[in-house]
Design a protein around this motif. Structure first.
Motif, mmCIF file in Angstrom:
data_model
loop_
_atom_site.group_PDB
_atom_site.id
_atom_site.type_symbol
_atom_site.label_atom_id
_atom_site.label_comp_id
_atom_site.label_asym_id
_atom_site.label_seq_id
_atom_site.Cartn_x
_atom_site.Cartn_y
_atom_site.Cartn_z
ATOM 1 N N LEU A 120 -7.564 -3.345 -2.555
ATOM 2 C CA LEU A 120 -6.898 -4.518 -2.000
ATOM 3 C C LEU A 120 -7.662 -5.743 -2.482
ATOM 4 N N LEU A 158 -8.923 2.703 1.804
ATOM 5 C CA LEU A 158 -8.828 2.130 0.460
ATOM 6 C C LEU A 158 -10.094 2.411 -0.345
ATOM 7 N N ILE A 183 -17.192 -0.871 4.392
ATOM 8 C CA ILE A 183 -16.158 -1.046 3.376
ATOM 9 C C ILE A 183 -16.811 -1.434 2.047
ATOM 10 N N VAL A 228 -12.308 -3.245 -1.522
ATOM 11 C CA VAL A 228 -11.717 -4.578 -1.381
ATOM 12 C C VAL A 228 -12.388 -5.476 -2.414
ATOM 13 N N TRP A 262 0.815 -1.216 0.000
ATOM 14 C CA TRP A 262 0.000 0.000 0.000
ATOM 15 C C TRP A 262 0.851 1.270 0.000
ATOM 16 N N VAL A 265 -7.942 -1.766 6.228
ATOM 17 C CA VAL A 265 -8.737 -1.068 5.223
ATOM 18 C C VAL A 265 -9.288 0.235 5.785
#
Length: 562
Positions: free
Chosen positions: A202, A224, A247, A227, A189, A219
């Motif tokens: 990711l 991010l 997320i 995912v 990252w 995360v």
């Protein structure tokens, strides 16, 4: 352009009340059918497109080819409304970025060749995907992105991820803002962030023994973009766990609408897919679409289905009082099944339009194929199948209409006849189709122009009891109670316990289907064959032709079938 047969008619289905103000509505419908554009709204709220709900996997599907990472697939994805497209990337031997899934496992499938080492970009550019699609390099991609600044590219690689991303940042700085890198572990990252990439995904498919708490913490702290996870991890509950933490999750690969909706119900924000279109998750089609009952009686979204009656089609999303109209071609008149039976055989446009409380909600466009005894309705994303369909000819009619001598007819009606580029064939006077799943599989041209026919289908029509290909690509055929063996990419053919025969044309794979030339089928069945003018004809057993004259007559007569 495909020409559609003209007809009158549309099927009127009224839910709860009769149609009012029909003349006004039909006038509106004519405008819709002319321009094929719909202003879609519920009350005062206009529906916004959510193109990020589906990402084009491997460049997206193109004419039945999936994950090709080709120029054609990329352009088709952009034209189809995808805003985010995932591409597989590798470094060539001369350190150029090329769109390639991997150097070993799938190379044979896509390029019909194997690599014992990396090749240069120059050599890569000389290849084609499945023998007909143009390979894609980052140089080509850069030019496409320049004229499509709204398009975002997700990277995927089985090679050196940081080397590829570093090269993009250094050599194509203007494209960095259009790149969403995937990383394959936590440690990548910071290095990717330092290269200037703002949005990072990711992806979990290469991670082992995932610590869910550590994953969530990472995360959340790193903010991010999303995912991505394979479907089997989502099915184990990981998608739901991450989505509960706020997320954004994407699941891959997903090919059916029902599977996509399942993962979305589990908390996925969207899916990677080669076959699902963005418009299926936004706008009018998000809420309204045709369904058909599967074998279990469960309603599934219509894709490419045969029906006996339009009454078998149901529209998902309607409420009591909604009015649903089915129109064919450019007609503004209602049609029912009795009138539909008068519809000319061939290709047509089917438009489904919905009214609610006297107001037009929107319409859907489908493709309709009609022959003498059935209807085939296709979602418009399968237009390539629709366009491939040609008028099929009856063997006996062709022979009689062309004045073919009875002696030649008797030979051909006991023969197997196919032609390069055609998906139809004739076996003992009856028409058949070469298929790969739901897609047509035309006869291919092999080395030195030899015709390659799909092995399993051809062998079985010639009388084989079974055809089995194992994971090692060894193929065993039981013919006349005798076991025959051949390997993919091999020139060697063994029949029973007899000697091994060396063929001039090897058995090869095309779209994961074994393909073989006339020589193979001759050794298998003992039948002679003719291969000329793109035709291949496996003659009746024990037939010996008397001379070139009769061979030319047979070829000329057989050509009329295509």
């Amino acid at each position: 352009m495909t020409e559609f047969n003209s007809t009158v008619g549309a099927l009127n289905v009224t839910v709860g009340k009769e149609i009012r103000n029909s003349a006004l509505r039909i006038g509106i419908l004519i405008l819709i059918l002319i321009f094929f554009k719909v202003s879609i709204s519920y009350g005062e709220t206009t529906i916004e497109s959510e193109y990020e709900k589906v990402i084009a996997h491997g460049g997206g599907a193109y004419h039945g080819y999936e994950t090709t990472n080709s120029v054609e697939a990329l352009n088709h994805a952009i034209q189809s409304g995808y805003r985010i497209i995932e591409l597989d990337m590798e470094l060539s031997s001369d350190e150029k970025i090329i769109m390639l899934h991997d150097w070993d496992r799938t190379a044979k499938h896509y390029y019909n060749t194997s690599f014992d080492r990396k090749i240069s970009q120059h050599r890569f550019n000389r290849l084609s995907v499945h023998g007909e699609l143009e390979v894609l390099t980052f140089e080509k991609l850069s030019k496409i992105l320049e004229v499509n600044p709204e398009i975002l590219i997700i990277t995927d690689t089985k090679g050196d991820n940081l080397a590829i991303l570093s090269k993009i940042a250094k050599e194509y700085p203007n494209q960095v803002k259009q790149i969403i890198p995937q990383i394959y572990g936590f440690v990548q990252w910071i290095k990717v962030k330092e290269l200037g990439y703002s949005n990072i995904i990711l992806t979990l498919y290469a991670m082992r023994d995932i610590d869910e708490d550590k994953l969530v913490s990472f995360v959340m702290k790193k903010d991010l973009y999303a995912v991505a996870m394979p479907d089997y991890l989502a099915e184990q509950g990981l998608c739901s766990r991450l989505s509960q933490e706020g997320i954004k999750v994407y699941v891959h690969p997903v090919s059916t609408y029902e599977d996509a909706q399942y993962f979305i119900s589990q908390g996925a924000w969207g899916v990677y897919s080669g076959t699902l279109l963005p418009e299926e998750f936004a706008g009018f089609e998000k809420d309204f679409y045709l369904t058909i009952d599967d074998e279990d009686g469960t309603a599934v979204k219509l894709t490419d289905n045969e029906v006996e009656s339009l009454n078998e089609l149901k529209l998902s999303g309607i409420k009591d009082g909604d009015e649903v109209l089915f129109f064919v071609d450019e007609s503004s008149q209602n049609i029912d099944d009795p009138k539909l039976s008068d519809l000319d055989s061939g290709k047509h446009q089917l438009t489904v339009t919905v009214f609610r409380d006297g107001k037009l909600l929107g319409s859907l466009n489908y493709l309709l194929l009609k022959d003498s005894d059935k209807l085939r309705v296709l979602h418009k994303k399968y237009r390539y199948r629709f366009d491939l369909v040609k008028k099929e000819k009856d063997f006996s009619e062709v022979m009689l209409d062309n004045g073919v001598p009875l002696e030649i007819i008797k030979i051909l009606e006991k023969s197997f006849i196919a032609k390069k580029g055609e998906y139809i064939f004739y076996s003992e006077g009856k028409l058949g189709h070469y298929m790969n799943g739901d897609d047509y599989l035309p006869v291919q041209a092999g080395s030195f122009g030899k015709q390659l026919l799909p092995l399993s289908t051809t062998a079985q029509f010639l009388g084989a009891d079974s055809v089995i290909m194992d994971k090692s690509k060894d193929i065993s055929i039981i013919y006349n109670n005798e076991k025959c063996m051949v390997m993919v990419d091999s020139y060697l053919f063994r029949k029973g316990s007899g000697r091994i025969i060396r063929m001039r044309t090897p058995v090869v794979l095309y779209l994961n289907k074994a393909m073989a030339g006339g020589e193979f089928y001759s050794y298998l069945t003992g039948r002679n064959f003719i291969e000329k003018e793109d035709l291949i004809i496996l003659l009746p057993e024990k037939l010996e032709l008397g001379g070139r004259g009769i061979e030319e007559t047979i070829i000329k007569a057989a050509a009329n079938l295509f």
